[in-house]
Structure formats: structure tokens, C-alpha cells
Design a protein around this motif. Structure first.
Motif, mmCIF file in Angstrom:
data_model
loop_
_atom_site.group_PDB
_atom_site.id
_atom_site.type_symbol
_atom_site.label_atom_id
_atom_site.label_comp_id
_atom_site.label_asym_id
_atom_site.label_seq_id
_atom_site.Cartn_x
_atom_site.Cartn_y
_atom_site.Cartn_z
ATOM 1 N N ALA A 295 9.233 -3.224 -19.933
ATOM 2 C CA ALA A 295 9.851 -1.820 -20.637
ATOM 3 C C ALA A 295 10.826 -2.712 -21.313
ATOM 4 C CB ALA A 295 9.969 -1.038 -20.263
ATOM 5 N N SER A 296 12.145 -3.432 -20.804
ATOM 6 C CA SER A 296 13.128 -4.015 -21.366
ATOM 7 C C SER A 296 12.991 -5.295 -21.948
ATOM 8 C CB SER A 296 14.593 -4.411 -19.480
ATOM 9 O OG SER A 296 14.228 -3.182 -19.207
ATOM 10 N N SER A 297 11.990 -6.137 -21.403
ATOM 11 C CA SER A 297 11.330 -7.488 -22.244
ATOM 12 C C SER A 297 11.081 -7.175 -23.453
ATOM 13 C CB SER A 297 10.220 -7.738 -21.792
ATOM 14 O OG SER A 297 10.513 -8.334 -20.634
ATOM 15 N N CYS A 298 10.600 -5.058 -24.014
ATOM 16 C CA CYS A 298 9.894 -5.180 -25.253
ATOM 17 C C CYS A 298 10.857 -4.738 -25.651
ATOM 18 C CB CYS A 298 8.364 -4.194 -24.707
ATOM 19 S SG CYS A 298 7.107 -4.776 -24.503
ATOM 20 N N THR A 299 12.498 -4.058 -25.132
ATOM 21 C CA THR A 299 13.076 -3.008 -26.236
ATOM 22 C C THR A 299 13.663 -3.664 -26.605
ATOM 23 O OG1 THR A 299 12.827 -1.576 -24.375
ATOM 24 C CG2 THR A 299 15.063 -1.895 -25.674
ATOM 25 N N ILE A 300 13.855 -5.040 -26.166
ATOM 26 C CA ILE A 300 15.142 -7.063 -26.482
ATOM 27 C C ILE A 300 14.509 -7.310 -27.697
ATOM 28 C CG2 ILE A 300 16.135 -8.767 -25.977
ATOM 29 C CD1 ILE A 300 16.352 -7.897 -23.188
ATOM 30 N N LEU A 301 12.886 -7.446 -27.338
ATOM 31 C CA LEU A 301 12.247 -8.132 -28.326
ATOM 32 C C LEU A 301 12.000 -7.386 -29.709
ATOM 33 C CD1 LEU A 301 10.633 -10.536 -29.120
ATOM 34 C CD2 LEU A 301 8.128 -9.339 -28.229
ATOM 35 N N LEU A 353 -0.561 0.429 -16.996
ATOM 36 C CA LEU A 353 0.689 1.259 -16.570
ATOM 37 C C LEU A 353 1.916 0.372 -17.545
ATOM 38 C CD1 LEU A 353 -0.778 2.239 -13.075
ATOM 39 C CD2 LEU A 353 -0.001 3.622 -15.158
ATOM 40 N N ILE A 354 2.017 -0.705 -16.857
ATOM 41 C CA ILE A 354 2.777 -1.820 -17.651
ATOM 42 C C ILE A 354 2.836 -1.684 -19.152
ATOM 43 C CG2 ILE A 354 3.617 -4.445 -17.644
ATOM 44 C CD1 ILE A 354 1.753 -4.653 -14.950
ATOM 45 N N LEU A 355 2.039 -1.499 -19.384
ATOM 46 C CA LEU A 355 2.136 -1.523 -21.352
ATOM 47 C C LEU A 355 2.589 -0.004 -21.971
ATOM 48 C CD1 LEU A 355 -1.359 -3.235 -22.509
ATOM 49 C CD2 LEU A 355 0.461 -3.940 -22.229
ATOM 50 N N ILE A 356 2.492 0.704 -20.803
ATOM 51 C CA ILE A 356 2.990 2.287 -21.588
ATOM 52 C C ILE A 356 3.876 2.227 -21.903
ATOM 53 C CG2 ILE A 356 3.306 5.124 -21.015
ATOM 54 C CD1 ILE A 356 0.095 4.552 -19.883
ATOM 55 N N PRO A 357 5.402 1.676 -20.683
ATOM 56 C CA PRO A 357 6.966 1.810 -21.141
ATOM 57 C C PRO A 357 7.118 0.992 -22.055
ATOM 58 C CG PRO A 357 6.273 1.722 -19.012
ATOM 59 C CD PRO A 357 3.785 1.402 -19.484
ATOM 60 N N GLY A 358 6.679 -0.026 -21.862
ATOM 61 C CA GLY A 358 6.829 -1.310 -22.595
ATOM 62 C C GLY A 358 6.502 -1.276 -23.988
ATOM 63 N N THR A 359 5.263 -0.710 -24.188
ATOM 64 C CA THR A 359 5.421 -0.259 -25.417
ATOM 65 C C THR A 359 5.989 0.532 -26.027
ATOM 66 O OG1 THR A 359 3.289 0.984 -25.461
ATOM 67 C CG2 THR A 359 2.917 -1.912 -25.807
ATOM 68 N N SER A 360 6.131 1.567 -25.291
ATOM 69 C CA SER A 360 6.434 2.979 -25.595
ATOM 70 C C SER A 360 8.300 2.325 -26.382
ATOM 71 C CB SER A 360 6.620 3.628 -24.558
ATOM 72 O OG SER A 360 7.901 4.884 -24.743
ATOM 73 N N ASN A 361 9.199 1.643 -25.630
ATOM 74 C CA ASN A 361 10.316 1.623 -25.810
ATOM 75 C C ASN A 361 10.976 0.394 -26.902
ATOM 76 O OD1 ASN A 361 10.940 2.634 -23.521
ATOM 77 N ND2 ASN A 361 12.686 0.827 -22.410
ATOM 78 N N LEU A 362 9.674 0.342 -27.595
ATOM 79 C CA LEU A 362 9.627 -0.306 -29.240
ATOM 80 C C LEU A 362 10.262 0.843 -30.292
ATOM 81 C CD1 LEU A 362 6.170 -2.329 -29.711
ATOM 82 C CD2 LEU A 362 8.643 -2.970 -29.497
ATOM 83 N N CYS A 363 10.315 1.852 -29.513
ATOM 84 C CA CYS A 363 11.295 3.612 -30.401
ATOM 85 C C CYS A 363 12.550 3.143 -30.438
ATOM 86 C CB CYS A 363 10.356 4.804 -29.264
ATOM 87 S SG CYS A 363 8.770 5.286 -29.995
ATOM 88 N N ASP A 364 13.326 1.894 -29.691
ATOM 89 C CA ASP A 364 14.284 1.671 -29.242
ATOM 90 C C ASP A 364 14.949 1.389 -31.270
ATOM 91 O OD1 ASP A 364 13.572 2.662 -26.931
ATOM 92 O OD2 ASP A 364 15.759 1.073 -25.627
ATOM 93 N N SER A 365 13.762 1.015 -31.600
ATOM 94 C CA SER A 365 14.477 0.116 -32.974
ATOM 95 C C SER A 365 13.317 0.817 -34.066
ATOM 96 C CB SER A 365 13.422 -1.563 -33.230
ATOM 97 O OG SER A 365 14.244 -2.469 -32.334
#
Length: 451
Positions: A295-301, A353-365
Motif C-alpha cells: 500500500a505504501s509503495s503504490c501510494t507513492i508510485l 490480500l496484498i493487491l487489495i490495499p495496494g491498488t486501493s491506495n491509488l485513490c490517494d491521487s
């Protein structure tokens, strides 16, 4: 003489605004750690295989016997340590209690941060939350009611710390760097709280104009970039105009949908790993950390990609917001729907389970920072309301999840994920229809003309 607006980026990554984002990252990391630590520990705290006494929920083995043999494994320790008779429904209430507390302070703290400055409010919230975390194990021995009270007050403190961040970013983040800076700070959400407080009170300032260490170049870059925004700290809040504003409701519905599934993952992930995959508490803690790393990685990316698309004029602002909102709501929904069908595969379950919060955090942008686009003057106040919608969803989803899985574990989890996907789709469709990125008329600075 007419002057062209500066396009210089100050000092780039070696700048105070990126240092501010980094400190916020660790502050948010601390708060989310304090929030989810009980979700992991509760697996051992409510060990259902242990015989439990009816009185207050707890039994303890001899402490000296445990200390005399430190070589015992985690499994043995969990059966000897305190065990509490907290039903699945009770656990749902405990998990959601922190959201109740956050809701109570979201709107007032956001409003006060806009008037008096966010630095003190954020710092105090982080410090209180950190101290209350230390008292949670002791509170558990006195009964579940005290745990709920502690978690509620902790939520109030975290609400203070979370909401005021957007007041600071409204003054510190140039428009073309907003996705990047807020994603760096927000990625930390996914022990060191008192250290963060020291950094916060000594290094952070409410705006760049009053920071003693900022370079002239960076100060000029920031102030020229946000020149169109209001600099007056005191202002009335146009409540009626906000209520009638569909773009704001689109943001609110996005928050509601996003928090529904995210809260389930944050609070119930260790339980799901333990009960469905039958993993012990030690391995469960390790596996539970992987989604937050993703999630942290996807948010920054996502923040980097969003600002890249905007700075190169490849996509319009509203297109970027809707693109990342779509990715952040659609992709985790697909993963959630697929989860009940891959439980026989350990690897596939962990990947989803890893992809759910990871992709979900793309909403931050996407809609997460959309309030900075439509109403930067009231960003902190509106972020409080937005998070209020999100936390309401979190309370409902936590309680609903506890009820559903208490009826039947297998069908309960399936219904939980299907319902979450439906909520996500509702929020996405609403945002795609009504979402905007232009500053609303009621949010613009009104210039007084003097004769």
C-alpha cells in the motif's frame, strides 16, 4: 511590468516541503501502527482453544513459570498468556471504537486547524495517541469497557492529527506537486510516536513564510504556486453551498466506499489469515505487514505518476483524478470478489490480500486529495467531513463483518467481500458522474473593491 509566474521547483527533493512530507509519513505510519497492532494481538488475546472463566473475560497462567522457561515458542506462550472472552461481535465493536473517536474530532479539529494553525493540533493528537497505546494492555485487564473507552479517546486524538494535515498542504504544496507530496505523507498510514512528536514541534511550521530555514528560492516557488488561494485565516464556512455541491458529495461517496473495504482489511486481515489460512500468530504478523508495504509503495508510485501526467499536460486534472479513483476502487473490488474462490491456494490468497490495499491506495491521487482542487480554502474542514463519511463506513463495515462471520465463517467472508465490492462500485459510479476538479464559486477568494 508584468512578471511571468516562476516555474522553478525550488530545491527539489532537498527541500523543506519534502522533509515535511517525510515527517508526516512517519507520523501517519505511527498512527496506523497504533491502530492495527490490536488487530494482530487480538488473535492471541481471544484464543478460542483456551478454557475461559466467565468472570471478566480473563485467565492467566503463572507468570513465574513463564519466566523460568524463556525458550518456549510463541504458540505455547499464547496459550499461557491472558485470554479474554471477547466474542466476534465484541471484537467488531472494539475495532470500530477508534473510528467513533475519530469522527467526534474530525470536523472541529479541521475547522480549528484552519483558524489557529495545524501544527499544535496535529502534534498534540499524535502525542496523546502514542501515550494511550501504552495503556491499552493494562486496560484489557480491567475489562472490555475500558479498552473501548481507551480506543475511542485514541481515535479522537488521531482525528486531530489526521485532519489538520490538509490545512498545511494547502499552504505548502504547489498544485503540480500535490499528488506527490500528499502520497509520500499518506503512505505512512499503512513505539516511535513520541520521537515523531519531537520532530513535529521543532521542525514543522504552519506555512513556509514563517519557517526560519527555508531558502528564498523554495519560498518563492511555493508562494507563487499557491498565490490564488486565500491567505486569510479567519473565514465563514458556506455550509449551504457545500450541501448543494454535487462534486463534494462525489468526494464524500468516494471516501465512504474506499474506507468500507480498507477498514475491513486493516482490522480483520490478521483474523482472516489466522482463521482461513490457519497461520500461527508469528507468521500472521509477518504476512499482515506485506499488504501495508504494498500500500505504501503504490501510494507513492501513484502520486509520482499523477503529477507526471499533470506536469507534462498529458491528461487534464479531472481526468487524472477520475483515472486514479477508478483504479483505486475497481481493482481492489475485483480482488475481493476473487478471494473466496482461491482459498484453496495459499499463494493466490496472499497475492490478492496484498493487491487489495495496494491498488486501493491509488485513490490517494484521486478523490482523496480532490478537496484541494475544488475548495483549497476549506480543505481541512472538508477533509474532516470526508473522513467522517469514510469512518462511518468503517464503523458499519467492521460491525457488519463481525456479525456475518459469526454466523458462518465461509459464507460470512464471501458475503463480506461481495458487499464490499458492491459498495466500491456505487462510490465509483457516483464519483465518475459528479466529480469535478475546478475551484467552486463559493470557495474562491472574494476581492473587496475600494473606491
Amino acid at each position: 511590468m508584468d512578471e511571468k509566474p516562476t516555474t522553478r521547483k525550488g530545491s527539489g527533493f532537498c527541500s523543506l516541503r519534502y522533509a515535511l512530507a517525510l515527517i508526516m509519513h512517519f507520523s501517519n505510519f505511527t498512527m496506523i501502527t497504533q491502530r492495527v497492532s490490536l488487530s494482530i494481538a487480538i488473535i492471541a488475546m481471544v484464543n478460542s482453544t483456551q478454557h475461559q472463566d466467565p468472570a471478566n473475560a480473563s485467565t492467566e497462567g503463572p507468570v513465574m513459570d513463564l519466566l523460568s522457561n524463556q525458550s518456549r515458542g510463541i504458540k505455547d506462550f499464547s496459550t499461557r498468556a491472558a485470554v479474554y472472552q471477547w466474542s466476534t461481535e465484541t471484537q467488531g465493536i472494539i475495532f470500530s471504537s477508534i473510528s467513533y473517536g475519530i469522527i467526534l474530532t474530525l470536523i472541529p479539529s479541521g475547522y480549528l486547524a484552519g483558524i489557529f494553525g495545524a501544527k499544535q493540533i496535529l502534534g498534540a493528537g499524535l502525542l496523546i495517541s502514542s501515550l494511550l497505546t501504552l495503556f491499552t494492555p493494562l486496560a484489557a485487564d480491567f475489562g472490555v469497557i475500558l479498552v473501548i473507552v481507551i480506543r475511542t479517546v485514541q481515535g479522537m486524538a488521531q482525528g486531530m492529527a489526521w485532519t489538520g494535515q490538509f490545512t498545511i498542504w494547502a499552504k505548502w504544496a504547489p498544485p503540480l506537486e500535490r499528488s506527490k507530496l500528499t502520497s509520500i505523507a499518506g503512505s505512512g498510514e499503512d513505539v516511535i510516536g513520541c520521537v515523531c512528536c519531537v520532530l513535529w514541534f521543532t521542525v514543522i511550521y504552519d506555512d513556509p513564510m514563517h519557517h526560519p530555514c527555508i531558502s528564498v528560492r523554495e519560498k518563492e516557488h511555493i508562494t507563487s504556486s499557491v498565490a490564488q488561494q486565500s491567505s486569510s485565516p479567519r473565514r465563514s464556512v458556506p455550509i449551504k453551498a457545500m450541501v448543494r455541491c454535487l462534486p463534494l458529495w462525489a468526494i464524500f461517496m468516494g471516501f465512504f466506499s474506499h474506507f468500507w473495504l480498507c477498514t475491513i482489511i486493516i482490522t480483520y486481515l490478521p483474523t482472516y489469515i489466522s482463521t482461513v489460512l490457519h497461520v500461527n500468530i508469528r507468521d500472521s504478523g509477518v504476512l499482515s505487514s506485506l499488504p501495508f508495504i504494498a500500500a505504501s509503495s503504490c501510494t507513492i508510485l501513484g502520486g509520482q505518476m499523477a503529477d507526471f501526467l499533470l506536469s507534462r499536460n498529458l491528461l487534464s486534472l479531472i481526468t487524472v483524478r477520475k483515472l486514479f479513483s477508478s483504479l483505486g476502487l475497481l481493482l481492489p473490488s475485483l480482488c475481493a470478489v476473487a478471494l473466496p474462490f482461491v482459498t484453496s491456494s495459499y499463494i493466490a490468497t496472499i497475492v490478492l490480500l496484498i493487491l487489495i490495499p495496494g491498488t486501493s491506495n491509488l485513490c490517494d491521487s484521486g478523490f482523496i486529495i480532490n478537496t484541494l482542487d475544488v475548495a483549497p480554502r476549506y480543505a481541512s474542514f472538508l477533509m474532516g467531513i470526508s473522513r467522517g463519511f469514510g469512518l462511518t463506513a468503517g464503523i458499519i463495515s467492521s460491525t457488519t463483518t463481525g456479525f456475518l462471520i459469526s454466523q458462518d465463517s465461509e459464507s460470512g467472508w464471501r458475503n463480506v467481500f461481495f458487499l464490499s465490492a458492491a459498495v466500491n462500485m456505487f462510490g465509483l459510479i457516483f464519483y465518475l458522474i459528479f466529480g469535478q476538479a475546478e475551484i467552486q464559486s463559493w470557495a474562491k477568494e472574494r476581492t473587496l473593491t475600494r473606491l
